[in-house]
Design a protein around this motif. Structure first.
Motif, PDB file in Angstrom:
ATOM      1  N   ILE A 154     -16.525   5.611 -17.191  1.00 51.66           N
ATOM      2  CA  ILE A 154     -16.650   6.896 -17.892  1.00 51.66           C
ATOM      3  C   ILE A 154     -16.145   8.071 -17.058  1.00 51.66           C
ATOM      4  CG2 ILE A 154     -18.629   6.080 -19.228  1.00 51.66           C
ATOM      5  CD1 ILE A 154     -20.448   7.752 -17.398  1.00 51.66           C
ATOM      6  N   ALA A 155     -15.921   7.853 -15.757  1.00 48.75           N
ATOM      7  CA  ALA A 155     -15.550   8.954 -14.857  1.00 48.75           C
ATOM      8  C   ALA A 155     -14.268   9.689 -15.259  1.00 48.75           C
ATOM      9  CB  ALA A 155     -15.429   8.440 -13.429  1.00 48.75           C
ATOM     10  N   PRO A 156     -13.255   8.995 -15.814  1.00 51.71           N
ATOM     11  CA  PRO A 156     -12.035   9.737 -16.183  1.00 51.71           C
ATOM     12  C   PRO A 156     -12.278  10.867 -17.178  1.00 51.71           C
ATOM     13  CG  PRO A 156     -11.608   7.377 -16.140  1.00 51.71           C
ATOM     14  CD  PRO A 156     -13.080   7.538 -16.000  1.00 51.71           C
ATOM     15  N   CYS A 157     -13.393  10.832 -17.881  1.00 54.02           N
ATOM     16  CA  CYS A 157     -13.678  11.869 -18.880  1.00 54.02           C
ATOM     17  C   CYS A 157     -14.261  13.134 -18.258  1.00 54.02           C
ATOM     18  CB  CYS A 157     -14.651  11.342 -19.931  1.00 54.02           C
ATOM     19  SG  CYS A 157     -13.966  10.001 -20.930  1.00 54.02           S
ATOM     20  N   ASP A 158     -14.749  13.033 -17.030  1.00 56.74           N
ATOM     21  CA  ASP A 158     -15.339  14.201 -16.373  1.00 56.74           C
ATOM     22  C   ASP A 158     -15.398  13.933 -14.868  1.00 56.74           C
ATOM     23  OD1 ASP A 158     -16.925  16.318 -15.421  1.00 56.74           O
ATOM     24  OD2 ASP A 158     -17.983  16.470 -17.336  1.00 56.74           O
ATOM     25  N   TYR A 206     -18.589  13.140 -12.834  1.00 60.15           N
ATOM     26  CA  TYR A 206     -19.232  11.827 -12.790  1.00 60.15           C
ATOM     27  C   TYR A 206     -18.924  11.118 -11.466  1.00 60.15           C
ATOM     28  CZ  TYR A 206     -19.860  12.536 -17.835  1.00 60.15           C
ATOM     29  OH  TYR A 206     -20.202  13.026 -19.068  1.00 60.15           O
ATOM     30  N   TRP A 207     -17.739  11.354 -10.912  1.00 58.49           N
ATOM     31  CA  TRP A 207     -17.400  10.787  -9.601  1.00 58.49           C
ATOM     32  C   TRP A 207     -18.348  11.335  -8.539  1.00 58.49           C
ATOM     33  CZ3 TRP A 207     -14.302   6.804  -9.657  1.00 58.49           C
ATOM     34  CH2 TRP A 207     -13.268   6.707 -10.606  1.00 58.49           C
ATOM     35  N   LYS A 208     -18.553  12.646  -8.629  1.00 59.29           N
ATOM     36  CA  LYS A 208     -19.435  13.305  -7.665  1.00 59.29           C
ATOM     37  C   LYS A 208     -20.861  12.756  -7.784  1.00 59.29           C
ATOM     38  CE  LYS A 208     -20.938  17.899  -6.149  1.00 59.29           C
ATOM     39  NZ  LYS A 208     -20.852  19.366  -6.394  1.00 59.29           N
ATOM     40  N   THR A 209     -21.301  12.588  -9.029  1.00 64.46           N
ATOM     41  CA  THR A 209     -22.645  12.047  -9.256  1.00 64.46           C
ATOM     42  C   THR A 209     -22.772  10.642  -8.704  1.00 64.46           C
ATOM     43  OG1 THR A 209     -22.904  13.380 -11.264  1.00 64.46           O
ATOM     44  CG2 THR A 209     -24.378  11.480 -11.006  1.00 64.46           C
ATOM     45  N   LEU A 210     -21.734   9.829  -8.922  1.00 67.48           N
ATOM     46  CA  LEU A 210     -21.749   8.460  -8.406  1.00 67.48           C
ATOM     47  C   LEU A 210     -21.894   8.453  -6.881  1.00 67.48           C
ATOM     48  CD1 LEU A 210     -21.368   5.397  -8.535  1.00 67.48           C
ATOM     49  CD2 LEU A 210     -18.878   5.780  -8.545  1.00 67.48           C
ATOM     50  N   ASN A 211     -21.109   9.288  -6.224  1.00 64.60           N
ATOM     51  CA  ASN A 211     -21.164   9.339  -4.767  1.00 64.60           C
ATOM     52  C   ASN A 211     -22.533   9.803  -4.270  1.00 64.60           C
ATOM     53  OD1 ASN A 211     -18.514   8.465  -4.369  1.00 64.60           O
ATOM     54  ND2 ASN A 211     -17.676  10.536  -4.584  1.00 64.60           N
ATOM     55  N   GLN A 212     -23.115  10.781  -4.976  1.00 60.75           N
ATOM     56  CA  GLN A 212     -24.437  11.278  -4.596  1.00 60.75           C
ATOM     57  C   GLN A 212     -25.499  10.198  -4.767  1.00 60.75           C
ATOM     58  OE1 GLN A 212     -24.827  14.721  -7.117  1.00 60.75           O
ATOM     59  NE2 GLN A 212     -23.950  16.114  -5.587  1.00 60.75           N
ATOM     60  N   VAL A 213     -25.431   9.485  -5.892  1.00 63.66           N
ATOM     61  CA  VAL A 213     -26.399   8.422  -6.168  1.00 63.66           C
ATOM     62  C   VAL A 213     -26.289   7.319  -5.111  1.00 63.66           C
ATOM     63  CG1 VAL A 213     -26.982   6.540  -7.763  1.00 63.66           C
ATOM     64  CG2 VAL A 213     -26.589   8.836  -8.642  1.00 63.66           C
ATOM     65  N   GLY A 251     -22.579  10.798 -21.341  1.00 64.78           N
ATOM     66  CA  GLY A 251     -22.540  10.568 -19.902  1.00 64.78           C
ATOM     67  C   GLY A 251     -23.774  11.007 -19.135  1.00 64.78           C
ATOM     68  N   PRO A 252     -24.222  12.270 -19.331  1.00 66.98           N
ATOM     69  CA  PRO A 252     -25.394  12.724 -18.561  1.00 66.98           C
ATOM     70  C   PRO A 252     -26.640  11.865 -18.796  1.00 66.98           C
ATOM     71  CG  PRO A 252     -24.253  14.593 -19.537  1.00 66.98           C
ATOM     72  CD  PRO A 252     -23.637  13.363 -20.128  1.00 66.98           C
ATOM     73  N   LYS A 253     -26.782  11.305 -19.999  1.00 65.58           N
ATOM     74  CA  LYS A 253     -27.964  10.497 -20.321  1.00 65.58           C
ATOM     75  C   LYS A 253     -27.952   9.175 -19.541  1.00 65.58           C
ATOM     76  CE  LYS A 253     -29.482  13.334 -23.551  1.00 65.58           C
ATOM     77  NZ  LYS A 253     -29.371  13.018 -24.975  1.00 65.58           N
ATOM     78  N   ILE A 254     -26.818   8.491 -19.548  1.00 67.90           N
ATOM     79  CA  ILE A 254     -26.771   7.204 -18.843  1.00 67.90           C
ATOM     80  C   ILE A 254     -26.846   7.422 -17.330  1.00 67.90           C
ATOM     81  CG2 ILE A 254     -24.243   7.111 -18.778  1.00 67.90           C
ATOM     82  CD1 ILE A 254     -26.735   4.136 -19.078  1.00 67.90           C
ATOM     83  N   LEU A 255     -26.246   8.524 -16.847  1.00 64.95           N
ATOM     84  CA  LEU A 255     -26.356   8.830 -15.418  1.00 64.95           C
ATOM     85  C   LEU A 255     -27.805   9.106 -15.027  1.00 64.95           C
ATOM     86  CD1 LEU A 255     -23.210  11.092 -14.887  1.00 64.95           C
ATOM     87  CD2 LEU A 255     -23.572   8.761 -14.043  1.00 64.95           C
ATOM     88  N   GLY A 302     -22.575  -3.289  -7.852  1.00 69.35           N
ATOM     89  CA  GLY A 302     -21.309  -3.539  -8.533  1.00 69.35           C
ATOM     90  C   GLY A 302     -21.338  -3.082  -9.977  1.00 69.35           C
ATOM     91  N   HIS A 303     -22.413  -3.434 -10.711  1.00 72.01           N
ATOM     92  CA  HIS A 303     -22.552  -2.995 -12.113  1.00 72.01           C
ATOM     93  C   HIS A 303     -22.584  -1.469 -12.189  1.00 72.01           C
ATOM     94  CE1 HIS A 303     -22.960  -7.012 -13.481  1.00 72.01           C
ATOM     95  NE2 HIS A 303     -24.212  -7.198 -13.123  1.00 72.01           N
ATOM     96  N   LEU A 304     -23.293  -0.844 -11.266  1.00 72.37           N
ATOM     97  CA  LEU A 304     -23.417   0.616 -11.257  1.00 72.37           C
ATOM     98  C   LEU A 304     -22.048   1.266 -11.075  1.00 72.37           C
ATOM     99  CD1 LEU A 304     -25.363   3.123 -11.057  1.00 72.37           C
ATOM    100  CD2 LEU A 304     -25.365   2.750  -8.592  1.00 72.37           C
ATOM    101  N   LYS A 305     -21.320   0.807 -10.091  1.00 76.21           N
ATOM    102  CA  LYS A 305     -19.985   1.383  -9.832  1.00 76.21           C
ATOM    103  C   LYS A 305     -19.035   1.142 -10.992  1.00 76.21           C
ATOM    104  CE  LYS A 305     -19.988   1.000  -4.749  1.00 76.21           C
ATOM    105  NZ  LYS A 305     -19.351   0.317  -3.589  1.00 76.21           N
ATOM    106  N   ASP A 306     -19.015  -0.092 -11.491  1.00 78.19           N
ATOM    107  CA  ASP A 306     -18.082  -0.429 -12.575  1.00 78.19           C
ATOM    108  C   ASP A 306     -18.306   0.443 -13.793  1.00 78.19           C
ATOM    109  OD1 ASP A 306     -16.991  -2.354 -11.000  1.00 78.19           O
ATOM    110  OD2 ASP A 306     -18.020  -4.049 -11.947  1.00 78.19           O
ATOM    111  N   PHE A 307     -19.589   0.664 -14.127  1.00 79.37           N
ATOM    112  CA  PHE A 307     -19.858   1.424 -15.350  1.00 79.37           C
ATOM    113  C   PHE A 307     -19.482   2.892 -15.180  1.00 79.37           C
ATOM    114  CE2 PHE A 307     -22.300   3.897 -18.349  1.00 79.37           C
ATOM    115  CZ  PHE A 307     -22.010   3.228 -19.526  1.00 79.37           C
TER     116      PHE A 307
END
Length: 498
Positions: free
Chosen positions: A163-167, A170-177, A129-133, A154-159
């Motif tokens: 993986i977000a359910p695993c950590d 990742y939700w927080k990172t998505l929102n920050q990005v 996860g950290p690598k793709i993020l 759309g592609h960014l959010k979907d991907f």
């Protein structure tokens, strides 16, 4: 008119690869696309194996597009070098639209990390996860304009949602990005709208002002009445230059020369080319405006002594630009002073002290592919690298020559080799040149803004070429019959006089 041409239809010299030696600031290899094609493709990685790191082997000089995409995709044990990420994201748009590239990257990640299975392997995803993020974050930060396309977001959010359910992080990172991306895109839009507004205002051409030359006291303001200190004006010119540079994205250098990929049966990657290079084109218009503003300021005064004073003033401004590292304004001033309506004013030039001007001309002499300028540019770049203050970090290259270098790199070296592989060595050099520019454009201008001067630079009326010639003839009479005939025609057309 000193206009930059960067299209293959503008009449720029065309180059072929065979036997051509390129001379650029870096002196890059003249054999990029001329070498025999590499027959062995870089082996693609299958799954999350760590053995395919680009750092493990020799640099890639050519490979299939699929292999290059594969090398962009991180795994739990592999992350591509930062230079590779920038180079490929910059150049890949010549072969594949960014939304399609991002979709391909996501598909490869899903396949390699088995993200389509349920339940997900949480431990495995947390390693990956950290690598793709990191890759997605780099993409949004370096090429934010790609994400103006809703498909990209759309592609960014979907991907990330996959993986977000695993950590939960990742939700927080998505929102920050997404938040940073939204802010950056808003800033870009506001900046571009401001540049367009300034460009429209700056297009004011008023040849009728020539009539004021014979009507004292002067009705039209001039530069010396706004600013009579060369260093202050050079500082404000640097403000304008850096403001323009700030809005130019790295992708514009590629999109300026984009051509349809011969191996692609679809439409070219970019539909609205004008929009894709609008910041670059606005910067070219600024250069042209400054050339004409300088020429207008010199030709406008009615008295020879005043014109000579303006010439000396702009010589000093040009020298201060050189000392600052603002080579683009320097060249625009020299170009304006070398325009025919100005250079023909022999009596005026005879009154001016011009020794410093000839020194500056020597620095920007095109002989040897601008050897003197390139030497000075390297010196400024070295100063910038070791600088302790923003003043010493300023490097503003002569932009038309930078574009010309990139143009010849693009035209002289094929995007693909005869075996169909992407000529990646070419794009490494392209990324080096663009990357250097990206470093320079990030410098914060250390000089305080003077709004009155900036307003004048952007809005002062300028003469067209005809207006300049007319003002020049009004200042110093025509010397031959050709000039006399032209003067008469201009007086009739511009001023309505016979």
């Amino acid at each position: 008119m000193p206009t930059l041409a960067y299209s293959s239809t503008t009449g720029m010299p065309q180059t072929v690869c065979s036997g051509i030696m390129f001379t650029t600031p870096s002196g890059f290899s003249p054999h990029l696309a001329c070498a025999e094609p590499v027959e062995e493709e870089v082996a693609p990685r299958e799954g999350p194996e760590p053995g395919a790191s680009l750092a493990d082997g020799p640099p890639i000089t050519s490979a299939s597009l699929d292999t290059l995409i594969q090398n962009l995709v991180p795994t739990a044990d592999y992350y591509p070098e930062k230079a590779y990420v920038f180079t490929f994201l910059l150049s890949a748009r010549l072969f594949i639209p960014p939304p399609e590239l991002l979709a391909r990257v996501c598909e490869l990640c899903i396949k390699q990390q088995q993200l389509d299975q349920s339940p997900l392997d949480t431990a495995k995803v947390r390693k990956f996860g950290p690598k793709i993020l990191q890759l997605l974050t780099e993409w949004t930060e370096t090429f934010p304009s790609d994400f103006r396309d809703e498909k990209m977001v759309g592609h960014l959010k979907d991907f990330i949602n996959r993986i977000a359910p695993c950590d939960e992080a990742y939700w927080k990172t998505l929102n920050q990005v997404l938040q940073k991306l939204s802010q950056r895109l808003a800033q870009m839009s506001q900046g571009e709208e401001s540049i367009v507004k300034v460009s429209l205002n700056a297009s004011s051409i008023s040849d009728k002002l020539v009539a004021f030359k014979t009507k004292p006291p002067p009705i039209q303001k001039d530069m010396l009445s706004i600013c009579n200190d060369p260093y202050t004006l050079a500082q404000q010119l640097t403000h304008v230059e850096l403001e323009h540079l700030r809005h130019i994205g790295p992708e514009e250098f590629v999109q300026a020369f984009v051509q349809k990929d011969p191996l692609d049966g679809t439409q070219p990657c970019f539909g609205d080319q004008k929009k894709k290079t609008s910041n670059l084109e606005a910067y070219v218009r600024w250069f042209n405006r400054l050339c004409y503003l300088v020429a207008t300021e010199i030709c406008m005064p009615a008295k020879k002594k005043q014109r000579a004073q303006v010439i000396e003033f702009f010589i000093d401004v040009a020298r201060e630009c050189f000392n600052i590292g603002n080579f683009n304004s320097l060249m625009a001033i020299i170009s304006g002073m070398n325009m025919s309506p100005v250079s023909r004013l022999k009596k005026t030039w005879g009154k001016a002290k011009t020794a410093k001007f000839f020194i500056l001309e020597h620095q920007m002499d095109p002989t040897g592919n601008f050897y003197n300028y390139r030497t000075a540019l390297r010196g400024a770049a070295h100063r910038s690298q070791t600088a302790n203050s923003n003043r010493e970090r300023i490097v503003i290259p002569f932009f038309s020559l930078l574009i010309k270098d990139i143009y010849f790199l693009n035209e002289g070296c094929a995007n693909r080799l005869p075996n169909g592989y992407v000529n990646f060595e070419k794009f490494v050099e392209l990324a080096r040149q663009v990357g250097e520019f990206m470093t320079w454009k990030q410098v914060e201008c250390p000089f305080e803004e003077d709004r009155a001067i900036l307003h004048y630079l952007h809005t002062a009326p300028i003469f067209s070429e005809d207006g300049l010639y007319l003002a020049s003839y009004e200042s110093e009479s025509p010397e031959n019959q050709v000039e006399k005939d032209r003067w008469k025609a201009l007086r009739s057309n511009v001023l309505g006089k016979t």
